[in-house]
Motif scaffolding. Structure first.
Motif: not given
Length: 117
Positions: A31, A34, A41, A43, A64, A66-67, A80
């Motif tokens: 988080e 993100r 990144c 979304d 987006h 993905e991590f 990422g």
């Protein structure tokens, strides 16, 4: 009155530092990554029509990231991986490692590599 405000502020500051020193979980670290990379990144899957999404190359749009987080001896490494879609919404490209962030066990960003964010 000023003394009371100062005392309350000091208590709040102390409470904030006490909880920030705790080791973070994988979910918390992801988080943090993100939030740190939101400009790169962001979304865009729910941003409306495809033309409003971030066009990258040719007919593809970055929608987006993905991590993936990996626990290391120094803390955490989070990469990422941008996900791209075509104009019909079909996922076409999923490449990774464009953004790599290194965190301490407590969630302090130590450094990053790759795309600027």
């Amino acid at each position: 009155m000023k003394a009371i405000l100062f005392f309350v502020a000091a208590l709040l500051a102390q409470a904030g530092t006490a909880t920030s020193g705790a080791a973070k979980s994988e979910k918390q670290i992801v988080e943090l990554a993100r939030q740190a990379t939101v400009r790169y990144c962001e979304d865009r899957k729910t941003d409306g029509p495809i033309y409003m999404k971030g066009k990258v190359i040719g007919p593809y749009y970055r929608t987006h990231c993905e991590f993936l987080a990996e626990h290391t001896a120094d803390g955490w490494q989070v990469s990422g991986h941008p996900v791209y879609e075509d104009s019909k919404g079909a996922q076409e490209i999923a490449e990774g490692g464009d953004v790599v962030l290194y965190y301490s066990p407590t969630g302090e960003l130590l450094r990053h590599e790759g795309q600027a964010f």
